[in-house]
Design a protein around this motif. Structure first.
Motif, PDB file in Angstrom:
ATOM      1  N   ARG A 130      -3.227   4.111  -0.691  1.00  0.00           N
ATOM      2  CA  ARG A 130      -4.075   4.396   0.462  1.00  0.00           C
ATOM      3  C   ARG A 130      -4.998   5.565   0.142  1.00  0.00           C
ATOM      4  O   ARG A 130      -4.571   6.563  -0.453  1.00  0.00           O
ATOM      5  CB  ARG A 130      -3.216   4.745   1.669  1.00  0.00           C
ATOM      6  CG  ARG A 130      -3.993   5.088   2.937  1.00  0.00           C
ATOM      7  CD  ARG A 130      -4.375   3.850   3.693  1.00  0.00           C
ATOM      8  NE  ARG A 130      -3.190   3.206   4.272  1.00  0.00           N
ATOM      9  CZ  ARG A 130      -3.205   1.977   4.798  1.00  0.00           C
ATOM     10  NH1 ARG A 130      -4.333   1.261   4.795  1.00  0.00           N
ATOM     11  NH2 ARG A 130      -2.085   1.455   5.296  1.00  0.00           N
TER      12      ARG A 130
ATOM     13  N   ILE B 204       0.854  -1.195   0.000  1.00  0.00           N
ATOM     14  CA  ILE B 204       0.000   0.000   0.000  1.00  0.00           C
ATOM     15  C   ILE B 204       0.884   1.237   0.000  1.00  0.00           C
ATOM     16  O   ILE B 204       1.717   1.424   0.896  1.00  0.00           O
ATOM     17  CB  ILE B 204      -0.925   0.014   1.233  1.00  0.00           C
ATOM     18  CG1 ILE B 204      -1.785  -1.255   1.255  1.00  0.00           C
ATOM     19  CG2 ILE B 204      -1.818   1.254   1.211  1.00  0.00           C
ATOM     20  CD1 ILE B 204      -2.538  -1.451   2.547  1.00  0.00           C
TER      21      ILE B 204
ATOM     22  N   ASP C  95       1.529   4.745   0.917  1.00  0.00           N
ATOM     23  CA  ASP C  95       0.923   5.267   2.142  1.00  0.00           C
ATOM     24  C   ASP C  95       1.337   6.706   2.460  1.00  0.00           C
ATOM     25  O   ASP C  95       1.965   6.978   3.476  1.00  0.00           O
ATOM     26  CB  ASP C  95       1.283   4.334   3.305  1.00  0.00           C
ATOM     27  CG  ASP C  95       0.238   4.360   4.409  1.00  0.00           C
ATOM     28  OD1 ASP C  95      -0.634   5.238   4.374  1.00  0.00           O
ATOM     29  OD2 ASP C  95       0.299   3.493   5.295  1.00  0.00           O
TER      30      ASP C  95
ATOM     31  N   ASN D 210      -0.585  10.343  -2.129  1.00  0.00           N
ATOM     32  CA  ASN D 210       0.443   9.319  -2.370  1.00  0.00           C
ATOM     33  C   ASN D 210       1.504   9.765  -3.375  1.00  0.00           C
ATOM     34  O   ASN D 210       2.121   8.937  -4.056  1.00  0.00           O
ATOM     35  CB  ASN D 210      -0.195   7.999  -2.808  1.00  0.00           C
ATOM     36  CG  ASN D 210      -1.107   7.430  -1.735  1.00  0.00           C
ATOM     37  OD1 ASN D 210      -0.802   7.495  -0.550  1.00  0.00           O
ATOM     38  ND2 ASN D 210      -2.246   6.888  -2.146  1.00  0.00           N
TER      39      ASN D 210
END
Length: 279
Positions: free
Chosen positions: A61, A22, A24, A30
């Protein structure tokens, strides 16, 4: 394997050797600061050394996959365009794509939101790409006044053909996930709430499959992409050169100031003179 040293990537292990990665930094859509840019390149080497991973799935995310390079990371624009930083960024851009191609294990991208620049390089260099049909993506380099250098010159002609590649890379127009699937730029477009689930389902199927056969197939197919490696190297070099030019300075300034750019290489045309009524 220990993934604790990664600051902006988080990891979840799933059944059958699936690793969910992910991206993050949701507070910055991001976007890749220098640290995340490095992690985008290094993570594939780490996964290659992890005996427990058979398939990697990467997503973002929050509402974005990755909004490309973080052009607001440095308060001083001159620092963002320093020679050392620009040259290093080009080397890392090469590493991101090459390390993904060199990883024998399959990579699946779950493109859950906007993907631009370095983020789009991750999304499309993946072996299988699953996208939200309503998401908008763009290579975006020409909006900044630099050549498309992250991945596109190498990959797009193979994925969607030269005509579409030239159109979208020269105009930097956005296209939806639905359109990206239609032209062959991504593997599959699905409803937004199904993107990660679909990617994990495909990963689980691959994780239960014949690992040697899957890795051998990926390795052989990627030699087709490597035929364009000289063009990729050139595009990164030209992008690096472009960052030292006035167009890039204006493009980045316009992005930071949230205004349309006025590129020095394309000055406004003089007003057209209408012929006089007696002439």
């Amino acid at each position: 394997m220990n993934y604790d040293h990664y600051q902006h990537l988080t990891f979840e292990r799933r059944a059958n050797g699936v690793l969910l990665i992910i991206i993050d930094r949701p507070e910055r859509a991001n976007a890749a600061n220098d640290q995340l840019h490095d992690e985008f390149a290094e993570v594939w080497r780490t996964i290659g050394q992890d005996p427990d991973v058979r398939v990697a799935v990467i997503t973002g995310r929050g509402k974005a996959f990755s909004a490309g390079g973080d052009l607001k990371e440095h308060a001083d624009p001159a620092e963002a365009l320093s020679s050392e930083r620009v040259l290093r960024s080009g080397r890392v851009a090469l590493d991101i794509v090459n390390n993904m191609l060199n990883l024998e294990k399959p990579i699946i991208s779950a493109i859950n939101g906007v993907a631009v620049g370095a983020g789009l390089a991750i999304a499309l260099t993946a072996d299988i790409s699953i996208i939200d049909e309503d998401v908008r993506i763009t290579d975006g380099h020409s909006r900044l006044g630099v050549a498309s250098g992250d991945h596109a010159v190498m990959l797009w002609p193979w994925l969607c053909g030269m005509a579409k590649s030239k159109y979208y890379l020269l105009t930097a127009d956005f296209l939806t996930g639905r359109e990206a699937e239609r032209i062959g730029l991504v593997s599959k477009a699905v409803s937004g709430d199904l993107v990660v689930k679909e990617a994990l389902d495909v990963a689980d199927r691959l994780g239960r499959g014949p690992q040697r056969a899957l890795r051998s197939t990926k390795r052989a197919l990627n030699h087709v992409l490597r035929l364009a490696a000289p063009a990729f190297e050139l595009s990164v070099a030209l992008e690096t050169i472009d960052f030292y030019q006035d167009d890039a300075k204006e493009g980045i300034a316009a992005f930071r100031e949230k205004r349309p750019p006025s590129f020095p290489s394309a000055p406004p045309s003089p007003a057209r003179q209408e012929p006089s009524s007696d002439g």
